[in-house]
Scaffold this motif. Structure first.
Motif, PDB file in Angstrom:
ATOM      1  N   THR A  57       3.320 -17.539  11.623  1.00 53.94           N
ATOM      2  CA  THR A  57       3.201 -18.469  12.803  1.00 53.94           C
ATOM      3  C   THR A  57       2.282 -17.844  13.680  1.00 53.94           C
ATOM      4  O   THR A  57       2.177 -18.624  14.718  1.00 53.94           O
ATOM      5  CB  THR A  57       4.381 -18.941  13.076  1.00 53.94           C
ATOM      6  N   SER A  58       1.533 -16.677  13.544  1.00 54.85           N
ATOM      7  CA  SER A  58       0.897 -16.100  14.779  1.00 54.85           C
ATOM      8  C   SER A  58      -0.388 -17.080  15.009  1.00 54.85           C
ATOM      9  O   SER A  58      -0.968 -17.496  14.085  1.00 54.85           O
ATOM     10  CB  SER A  58       0.432 -14.407  14.516  1.00 54.85           C
ATOM     11  N   GLU A  59      -0.794 -16.908  16.217  1.00 57.65           N
ATOM     12  CA  GLU A  59      -1.885 -17.892  16.697  1.00 57.65           C
ATOM     13  C   GLU A  59      -3.188 -16.910  16.514  1.00 57.65           C
ATOM     14  O   GLU A  59      -3.053 -15.782  16.666  1.00 57.65           O
ATOM     15  CB  GLU A  59      -1.641 -18.557  17.861  1.00 57.65           C
ATOM     16  N   ARG A  60      -4.526 -17.646  16.410  1.00 62.12           N
ATOM     17  CA  ARG A  60      -5.619 -17.047  16.168  1.00 62.12           C
ATOM     18  C   ARG A  60      -5.973 -16.077  17.729  1.00 62.12           C
ATOM     19  O   ARG A  60      -5.825 -16.837  18.824  1.00 62.12           O
ATOM     20  CB  ARG A  60      -6.819 -17.819  16.045  1.00 62.12           C
ATOM     21  N   GLU A  62      -4.044 -13.685  18.560  1.00 66.44           N
ATOM     22  CA  GLU A  62      -2.757 -13.106  19.046  1.00 66.44           C
ATOM     23  C   GLU A  62      -2.800 -11.424  18.838  1.00 66.44           C
ATOM     24  O   GLU A  62      -3.019 -11.198  17.519  1.00 66.44           O
ATOM     25  CB  GLU A  62      -1.760 -13.761  18.458  1.00 66.44           C
ATOM     26  N   HIS A 101       9.212 -21.972  15.329  1.00 63.74           N
ATOM     27  CA  HIS A 101       8.294 -22.551  16.372  1.00 63.74           C
ATOM     28  C   HIS A 101       9.084 -22.875  17.583  1.00 63.74           C
ATOM     29  O   HIS A 101       8.672 -23.517  18.506  1.00 63.74           O
ATOM     30  CB  HIS A 101       7.729 -23.704  15.897  1.00 63.74           C
ATOM     31  N   ASP A 293       5.553 -20.545   6.179  1.00 66.52           N
ATOM     32  CA  ASP A 293       5.824 -19.920   7.573  1.00 66.52           C
ATOM     33  C   ASP A 293       6.894 -18.692   7.213  1.00 66.52           C
ATOM     34  O   ASP A 293       7.013 -18.188   8.686  1.00 66.52           O
ATOM     35  CB  ASP A 293       6.380 -20.899   8.574  1.00 66.52           C
TER      36      ASP A 293
END
Length: 329
Positions: A57-60, A62, A101, A293
């Motif tokens: 679930t890591s965001e771009r 990060e 989340h 996820d």
């Protein structure tokens, strides 16, 4: 094999000597134990998958440090046994934990789960109705063309996986005929926007189960047809419909009830595929996303919700079977 299964289901056993409430309590405790083992297996299986919820679930953009901090915040740095105990100890209070989340699992499931219950209940009702009609129709004409046709059709229907049935329905009724929508759109309340969006997912789930249950109904009625009181009714010249309703179906009901409860579990398994194909807003899509996820609390929450519904149906089937066997001479 099917008549034998039906015979076993209708055969008298130790349950006849147990009080109804005591047997129900014993079965409930046993199934709670099985559910706890299943949940432990869910935690272990997610742990064996590559990566974890923090990575998935890591965001771009990060950084690794941020991912590590979030892993610690989610408790993923602790042993899986400790996390499982923390999660399951909150279960009696209705706390299903928090998703990767940061949302409560109960909140995430509150919308999709009723949609899945609606779809599953309609599919189960259609399966029972169709199986009783086809199985009875064939049983009243043993060895005839209708009996053979129903046998072939029901076996073929049960052999087809849900995704094959779904694709065939999409091609015929949506792509070629244009009668029904190929995808499900949701309304403001999160439910399907119109009734016709339920038709194709409903048929995709029900058709294989109609095939399976038709074979069970046919076999159970064939066993009943050999009993002396049924043969006496035939010799007396009673109408076939009356013989079926008053002399054969009551004895076949325990096997039908057990088969129906078994179908509930298979419907839940098929719902994951069908809901994904038709974009249906149920727990199937939630479960697929949760596995992607590596969201263990959400996967376990789906298992708890569906397991509770299936266990309720199994207990109801046991009650019907014991009630009929206990009152049948």
């Amino acid at each position: 094999m099917i008549p034998a299964a039906a015979e076993r289901a209708t055969a008298p056993g130790p349950a006849r000597h147990l009080p109804g409430a005591g047997r129900a309590a014993r079965l409930a405790v046993r199934r709670l134990g099985m559910l706890a083992l299943l949940l432990a297996a869910v935690f272990a299986a997610i742990e064996l998958l590559p990566g974890d919820a923090a990575d998935a679930t890591s965001e771009r953009g990060e950084s690794a440090a941020d991912t590590t901090l979030r892993r610690e915040a989610l408790g993923l740095d602790r042993p899986v046994a400790e996390r499982f105990w923390d999660w399951i100890s909150g279960l009696p209070t209705g706390d299903l934990g928090t998703t990767a989340h940061g949302q409560p699992v109960t909140s995430v499931l509150s919308g999709p789960f009723p949609n899945t219950l609606l779809l599953g209940s309609l599919a189960l009702a259609l399966s029972i109705t169709g199986a009783l009609a086809l199985g009875s129709w064939a049983a009243l004409r043993p060895g005839g063309r209708v009996d053979r046709a129903v046998a072939v059709a029901s076996t073929a229907a049960f052999a087809l996986p849900e995704f094959v049935v779904s694709v065939a329905l999409l091609l015929v009724f949506s792509q070629w005929a244009g009668w029904l929508p190929a995808v499900t759109l949701t309304g403001p309340d999160g439910a399907p926007a119109s009734w016709d969006m339920l038709v194709l997912p409903l048929l995709a789930l029900a058709i294989p189960q109609i095939g399976w249950n038709s074979r069970i109904v046919r076999g159970a009625l064939a066993d009943q047809a050999d009993l002396p009181h049924v043969q006496a009714a035939i010799i007396d010249g009673l109408p076939r419909r009356r013989i079926l309703i008053h002399h054969m179906l009551p004895g076949a009901l325990p096997a039908v009830a057990v088969s129906t409860a078994t179908s509930a579990g298979m419907l839940v398994g098929g719902a994951v595929v069908v809901e994904t194909l038709f974009n249906y807003p149920g727990v199937g899509a939630v479960l697929a996303g949760a596995i992607t996820d590596r969201d263990t609390p959400l996967v376990a929450g789906v298992v708890v919700a569906t397991g509770a519904a299936i266990s309720t149906l199994l207990l109801l089937a046991d009650y019907v079977r014991d009630r009929i066997l206990g009152t049948t001479p």
